[in-house]
Design a protein around this motif. Structure first.
Motif, mmCIF file in Angstrom:
data_model
loop_
_atom_site.group_PDB
_atom_site.id
_atom_site.type_symbol
_atom_site.label_atom_id
_atom_site.label_comp_id
_atom_site.label_asym_id
_atom_site.label_seq_id
_atom_site.Cartn_x
_atom_site.Cartn_y
_atom_site.Cartn_z
ATOM 1 N N HIS A 26 0.829 -1.208 0.000
ATOM 2 C CA HIS A 26 0.000 0.000 0.000
ATOM 3 C C HIS A 26 0.866 1.261 0.000
ATOM 4 O O HIS A 26 0.674 2.162 -0.822
ATOM 5 N N GLU A 27 1.816 1.307 0.922
ATOM 6 C CA GLU A 27 2.626 2.531 1.057
ATOM 7 C C GLU A 27 3.545 2.721 -0.151
ATOM 8 O O GLU A 27 3.747 3.846 -0.616
ATOM 9 N N HIS A 30 1.943 4.546 -3.006
ATOM 10 C CA HIS A 30 2.033 6.007 -2.944
ATOM 11 C C HIS A 30 3.366 6.475 -3.552
ATOM 12 O O HIS A 30 3.418 7.427 -4.328
ATOM 13 N N GLU A 54 -4.786 6.139 -2.936
ATOM 14 C CA GLU A 54 -4.911 5.039 -1.973
ATOM 15 C C GLU A 54 -5.038 3.683 -2.671
ATOM 16 O O GLU A 54 -4.824 2.642 -2.049
ATOM 17 N N TYR A 161 -10.500 6.423 1.013
ATOM 18 C CA TYR A 161 -10.378 4.969 1.178
ATOM 19 C C TYR A 161 -11.614 4.253 0.632
ATOM 20 O O TYR A 161 -11.520 3.141 0.109
HETATM 21 ZN ZN LIG Z 1 -2.397 5.337 1.925
#
Ligand SMILES: [Zn+2]
Length: 254
Positions: A26-27, A30, A54, A161
């Motif tokens: 997930h990170e 980004h 996201e 989200y």
């Molecule tokens: Zn995030």
């Protein structure tokens, strides 16, 4: 025996979990998005809409299938397809069950910002929404001397989200198709597929330089958000749940 702690804590056993593995995806999503649109003018170095930012890493994490884990050397053999329901159920409890909660958080915030809910009824309004959208009631009365929405971290908008939950399945379905995947959607992995990677990169490189439907179009060939991809992904689970719940009352009375 001491409880294993998170990695990085001194003098403790380090235990990495599947959740950590997903969070890393997930990170990094980004980060890779930021890197992709770095060529845009500074004011346009952002995601197409905040749901996109996201969704990218989570989209990649949807390609972490049992077969991928074998290729990556993290497990030796992929479980039988009969084990898919357990995986899908775990995933749905994380992603599907999040949808009404994500909606509740921002519905409550918007009521507060618009003034339609005042401080005298902040907690009551929170629990009304929790029941309306999630079917959840507190185990005991939660009065106005308490502030349960304060348990939601920081001041982060949750619509991003919520949107991401829909977009990531739409992205995954389109990229899986680009990669030529003919398996059920939850078994598709775009790992190592150059065509899918190019399609993803083209959309990411646009940053905020175009209206978001253009970026969605570049990635999926669709100009509208479409939750049918989520339904496609969980279709085997839906069939299983329908069977388990046959004859039982479903839903709740608000
Ligand atoms: Zn995030």
């Amino acid at each position: 025996m001491p409880t294993p702690e998170r990695c990085g804590a001194p003098d403790t056993t380090c235990r990495q979990t599947e959740e950590d593995f997903r969070t890393i995806h997930h990170e990094l999503g980004h980060d890779f998005y930021s890197r992709a649109y770095a060529g845009q003018p500074p004011i346009l170095r952002d995601s197409a809409n905040d749901g996109f930012h996201e969704a990218i890493g989570d989209t990649i994490a949807l390609s972490v299938t049992p077969e991928y884990l074998v290729k990556a050397g993290l497990i030796t053999t992929a479980p039988e397809a009969s084990g898919d329901i357990g995986l899908l159920l775990q995933s749905a409890l994380e992603r599907l069950a999040f949808l009404p909660f994500g909606l509740v958080v921002d519905a409550w915030r918007w009521q507060v910002f618009s003034g339609s809910v005042t401080p005298a009824s902040y907690n009551t309004a929170w629990w009304q929404l929790r029941e309306q959208y999630q079917g959840v009631r507190p185990a005991r009365a939660r009065g106005e001397e308490l502030f349960d929405p304060g348990a939601v971290p920081a001041n982060t908008p949750y619509a991003r989200y919520f949107l991401s939950s829909v977009l990531q399945f739409q992205f995954h379905r389109a990229l899986g198709k680009t990669a030529g995947c003919t398996q059920p959607l939850h078994r598709c992995s775009i790992y190592g597929n150059a065509a899918a990677g190019q399609r993803l990169r083209a959309a990411l490189e646009m940053g905020a330089s175009r209206p978001w439907p253009d970026a969605l179009d570049a990635l999926t060939g669709q100009r509208q958000m479409d939750a049918t991809a989520m339904a496609d992904y969980y279709a085997p689970l839906k069939a299983w749940l329908d069977e388990q719940n046959r004859g039982r009352p479903i839903g709740w009375q608000p």
